[in-house]
Design a protein around this motif. Structure first.
Motif, PDB file in Angstrom:
ATOM      1  N   PRO A 259       0.824  -1.224   0.000  1.00  0.00           N
ATOM      2  CA  PRO A 259       0.000   0.000   0.000  1.00  0.00           C
ATOM      3  C   PRO A 259       0.849   1.261   0.000  1.00  0.00           C
ATOM      4  O   PRO A 259       0.486   2.254  -0.632  1.00  0.00           O
ATOM      5  N   TYR A 260       1.993   1.199   0.701  1.00  0.00           N
ATOM      6  CA  TYR A 260       2.856   2.383   0.738  1.00  0.00           C
ATOM      7  C   TYR A 260       3.546   2.605  -0.598  1.00  0.00           C
ATOM      8  O   TYR A 260       3.786   3.732  -1.001  1.00  0.00           O
TER       9      TYR A 260
ATOM     10  N   TYR B 221       2.296   2.114  -3.440  1.00  0.00           N
ATOM     11  CA  TYR B 221       1.375   2.825  -4.339  1.00  0.00           C
ATOM     12  C   TYR B 221       1.419   4.345  -4.100  1.00  0.00           C
ATOM     13  O   TYR B 221       1.253   5.137  -5.014  1.00  0.00           O
ATOM     14  N   ILE B 222       1.592   4.720  -2.839  1.00  0.00           N
ATOM     15  CA  ILE B 222       1.551   6.150  -2.505  1.00  0.00           C
ATOM     16  C   ILE B 222       2.884   6.825  -2.779  1.00  0.00           C
ATOM     17  O   ILE B 222       2.959   8.014  -3.047  1.00  0.00           O
TER      18      ILE B 222
ATOM     19  N   PRO C   1       5.234   7.082  -5.218  1.00  0.00           N
ATOM     20  CA  PRO C   1       5.577   7.969  -6.349  1.00  0.00           C
ATOM     21  C   PRO C   1       4.984   9.366  -6.207  1.00  0.00           C
ATOM     22  O   PRO C   1       5.698  10.366  -6.373  1.00  0.00           O
ATOM     23  N   ALA C   2       3.702   9.437  -5.856  1.00  0.00           N
ATOM     24  CA  ALA C   2       3.068  10.755  -5.693  1.00  0.00           C
ATOM     25  C   ALA C   2       3.766  11.536  -4.597  1.00  0.00           C
ATOM     26  O   ALA C   2       4.078  12.720  -4.746  1.00  0.00           O
ATOM     27  N   LEU C   3       4.049  10.827  -3.501  1.00  0.00           N
ATOM     28  CA  LEU C   3       4.678  11.485  -2.364  1.00  0.00           C
ATOM     29  C   LEU C   3       6.082  11.973  -2.734  1.00  0.00           C
ATOM     30  O   LEU C   3       6.499  13.063  -2.337  1.00  0.00           O
TER      31      LEU C   3
ATOM     32  N   PHE D  20       7.243  12.894  -5.748  1.00  0.00           N
ATOM     33  CA  PHE D  20       7.191  14.082  -6.605  1.00  0.00           C
ATOM     34  C   PHE D  20       6.806  15.320  -5.801  1.00  0.00           C
ATOM     35  O   PHE D  20       7.448  16.353  -5.886  1.00  0.00           O
ATOM     36  N   VAL D  21       5.733  15.177  -5.014  1.00  0.00           N
ATOM     37  CA  VAL D  21       5.278  16.326  -4.236  1.00  0.00           C
ATOM     38  C   VAL D  21       6.348  16.738  -3.224  1.00  0.00           C
ATOM     39  O   VAL D  21       6.634  17.914  -3.033  1.00  0.00           O
TER      40      VAL D  21
ATOM     41  N   PHE E  41       9.626  18.227  -5.214  1.00  0.00           N
ATOM     42  CA  PHE E  41       9.486  19.445  -6.004  1.00  0.00           C
ATOM     43  C   PHE E  41       8.685  20.542  -5.306  1.00  0.00           C
ATOM     44  O   PHE E  41       8.739  21.689  -5.712  1.00  0.00           O
ATOM     45  N   LEU E  42       7.913  20.181  -4.288  1.00  0.00           N
ATOM     46  CA  LEU E  42       7.112  21.204  -3.619  1.00  0.00           C
ATOM     47  C   LEU E  42       7.456  21.346  -2.135  1.00  0.00           C
ATOM     48  O   LEU E  42       7.761  22.436  -1.670  1.00  0.00           O
ATOM     49  N   LEU E  43       7.402  20.234  -1.393  1.00  0.00           N
ATOM     50  CA  LEU E  43       7.540  20.366   0.060  1.00  0.00           C
ATOM     51  C   LEU E  43       8.969  20.715   0.464  1.00  0.00           C
ATOM     52  O   LEU E  43       9.180  21.592   1.313  1.00  0.00           O
TER      53      LEU E  43
ATOM     54  N   SER F  79      -4.734   3.458  -2.956  1.00  0.00           N
ATOM     55  CA  SER F  79      -4.198   2.914  -1.715  1.00  0.00           C
ATOM     56  C   SER F  79      -4.790   3.635  -0.499  1.00  0.00           C
ATOM     57  O   SER F  79      -5.183   2.996   0.476  1.00  0.00           O
TER      58      SER F  79
ATOM     59  N   TYR G 174       7.907  28.146  -3.479  1.00  0.00           N
ATOM     60  CA  TYR G 174       8.718  27.157  -4.194  1.00  0.00           C
ATOM     61  C   TYR G 174       9.819  27.777  -5.048  1.00  0.00           C
ATOM     62  O   TYR G 174      10.767  27.097  -5.434  1.00  0.00           O
TER      63      TYR G 174
END
Lengths: 291, 274
Positions: free
Chosen positions: A10-11, A13-14, A16-18, A20-21, A24-26, B91, B118
């Motif tokens: 389950p992690y 799956y999350i 890639p999104a995490l 990138f964000v 590039f953002l956080l 998920s 940013y």
């Protein structure tokens, strides 16, 4: 091994999104927070100077002008694109030709802020511009002026252009809200002999309140983040008189290379945005529990 | 009764005010330089010069190159964020690992802060990683900035799919990945359409990040090109500039006209928090 993988899946799956964000953002966001306590010009490494940037904000005339303009923008946004959007939505709802009227106000939604800026720069042109031509034609040549170079006319003129751009979007959201209002109470008070205005004031508007809150919040945040229109129409000028915080941050950072000072402006802007969006955010994050 | 009077007294004039800028700008895009300088704004051009103006904008002002660049960025941003966000939302909503809410909050926080937070680190970081002024760098960034809102939409959509469907598929021995690919993705086409329309439009209209992350014509997105064309107003080719604005607006106008439903759904979903 397989069980471990199943537990981790389950992690994964999350992830890639995490990633990138986060990357590039956080991460940039956290670094900007750090930079706001430093003096930094890109060439030499950032030097820690504590709260000096923030202290400078309080005394810098350019920043105070920019802050004032930002509040004028917020106020103007509430009065014009939001107020007008609500008005048009209520008047146009369920009226003959509603589709035609709505389509007209949709047009600016499809046009970028940059193109909107170009169009309105042309509208406000001092010599050939549409507005001045009309004023001269109707005998008001005394009102004709160089709309984008006089203070405070330039900020007000840009808010008018922003109104043209954003009213349709607010109208759409209000229309969605109006359609969701139950018909019975509205019909009931009409039967009781209430006027259109009374119906709106005492029945429709209170029922529309949640939607109004959302539109107000979103519009304020949009106007705070608004950069493109000012960049195209006045570049924040003349003499930095029409900058808002978003533009001032860009100018300090990328034309004057006061990166640390610019970062402190970004923080001030963030604080205003967070204060405004608090309730909206809570609602969105809570949604999970409501399922 | 009263409402009808309001419609004709206020809404109709307002509509005219709304149409005037579009109409006169279009007229300028059709004029040649002489007509532009000598005519009033309402006069029709003596010579229809639209094709030449478009050629000027597309070739000489290089908007053609920027147009292709932005198409690439917009498609990458929309497609990339659809993949990342749907996978993550699947998920978060369906597998519900420990801490899923926190992870969602982290991703979602990418929509909260002003973009100014940013800019400087991105600019600096991109230079150090050799991503500055590259198409790859632009695509990676646009995918990232599109992902938080896309995750919000997919999460909302996936939580409307009944749990029984997934349980049934699991009983049949389907793996989670297969359930995601063969059941959730086909079902989520409307959500994907909303994300695609919204994020493509966002990337297409972006000026700020194009300004700070690119510096050459090969990578420049369309809005930066358009803004710079205006900045070079010394040339004062207003008809060419307006033709450029028309070119730059065509994709978003086409998208909106064809997929208005999804656009409005996206706007409504932004407000769904209430």
């Amino acid at each position: 091994m397989r069980r471990a993988l199943r537990k981790a899946a389950p992690y994964i799956y999350i992830l890639p999104a995490l990633f990138f964000v986060g990357a590039f953002l956080l991460a940039p966001m956290l670094y900007t927070f750090y930079l706001s306590f430093t003096q930094y010009d890109l060439m030499t490494p950032p030097r820690f100077i504590g709260l000096d940037n923030y202290r400078r904000l309080l005394t810098e005339p350019n920043f105070l002008t920019s802050l004032t303009n930002t509040f004028v923008w917020m106020l103007g946004t509430l009065l014009l694109p939001v107020g007008l959007g609500l008005f048009i939505a209520v008047v146009v709802d369920r009226v003959a030709l509603a589709g035609v009227f709505k389509s007209v106000f949709y047009i600016p939604l499809t046009i970028s802020a940059v193109a909107t800026g170009l169009i309105w720069t042309w509208m406000y042109g001092p010599d050939l511009g549409v507005l001045n031509t009309i004023l001269r034609a109707v005998g008001l040549s005394g009102w004709a002026r160089s709309w984008l170079t006089e203070v405070p006319t330039n900020t007000l003129a840009m808010i008018a252009a922003w109104t043209w751009k954003m009213t349709g979007q607010n109208m759409i959201i209000f229309l969605v809200g109006l359609q969701a209002i139950p018909k019975e109470p509205v019909e009931a008070v009409k039967l009781e002999g209430a006027t259109e205005w009374q119906t709106f004031r005492y029945v429709v508007f209170p029922l529309l309140r949640p939607m109004t809150m959302v539109v107000v919040t979103m519009s304020l945040i949009n106007s705070l983040n608004q950069f493109d229109l000012i960049y195209v129409m006045t570049q924040g000028g003349p003499y930095r008189s029409s900058e808002t915080l978003a533009v001032t941050m860009y100018r300090e950072s990328f034309t004057m290379f006061h990166m640390g000072y610019g970062a402190s402006i970004a923080i001030v802007l963030s604080i205003i945005v967070i204060l405004l969006s608090g309730s909206y955010l809570r609602a969105n994050l809570k949604q999970e529990g409501a399922q | 009764m009263k409402r009808r009077i309001l419609v004709y007294l206020v809404v109709v004039p307002l509509c005219l005010v709304w149409l005037l800028p579009v109409w006169t700008s279009l007229l300028v895009a059709f004029k040649n330089l002489d007509d532009y300088a000598s005519q009033s704004f309402w006069q029709l051009p003596s010579q229809w010069n639209f094709v030449d103006n478009v050629k000027y904008a597309w070739n000489k002002a290089k908007l053609g190159t920027y147009f292709i660049n932005s198409l690439l960025y917009g498609v990458a941003g929309a497609a990339g964020s659809i993949i990342l966000a749907s996978l993550a939302s699947f998920s978060i909503v369906r597998l519900r690992p420990k801490g899923a809410n926190l992870l969602f909050a982290l991703i979602f926080s990418g929509t909260v802060f002003p973009f100014q937070m940013y800019l400087v680190p991105l600019y600096k970081g991109y230079q150090e990683l050799n991503l500055y002024d590259t198409k790859l760098g632009m695509m990676l960034f646009y995918i990232s900035i599109c992902t938080p809102f896309a995750t919000l939409i997919f999460r909302a959509f996936f939580s409307t799919i009944p749990n029984e469907l997934m349980e049934a598929a699991r009983l049949d021995g389907c793996s989670d990945l297969r359930i995601y690919l063969q059941m959730f993705m086909p079902l989520s086409l409307p959500a994907a359409a909303v994300v695609a329309v919204f994020q493509f439009t966002w990337v297409w209209n972006d000026l700020l990040f194009g300004l700070i992350l690119t510096c050459s014509a090969d990578t420049r997105p369309i809005m930066v090109g358009l803004a710079q064309l205006q900045g070079a107003r010394a040339a004062a080719n207003m008809p060419g500039l307006m033709a450029g604005a028309v070119i730059a607006s065509i994709p978003t106008i086409a998208l909106f006209t064809a997929l208005r439903r999804y656009f409005i759904q996206g706007l409504a979903l932004q407000t769904a928090g209430e």
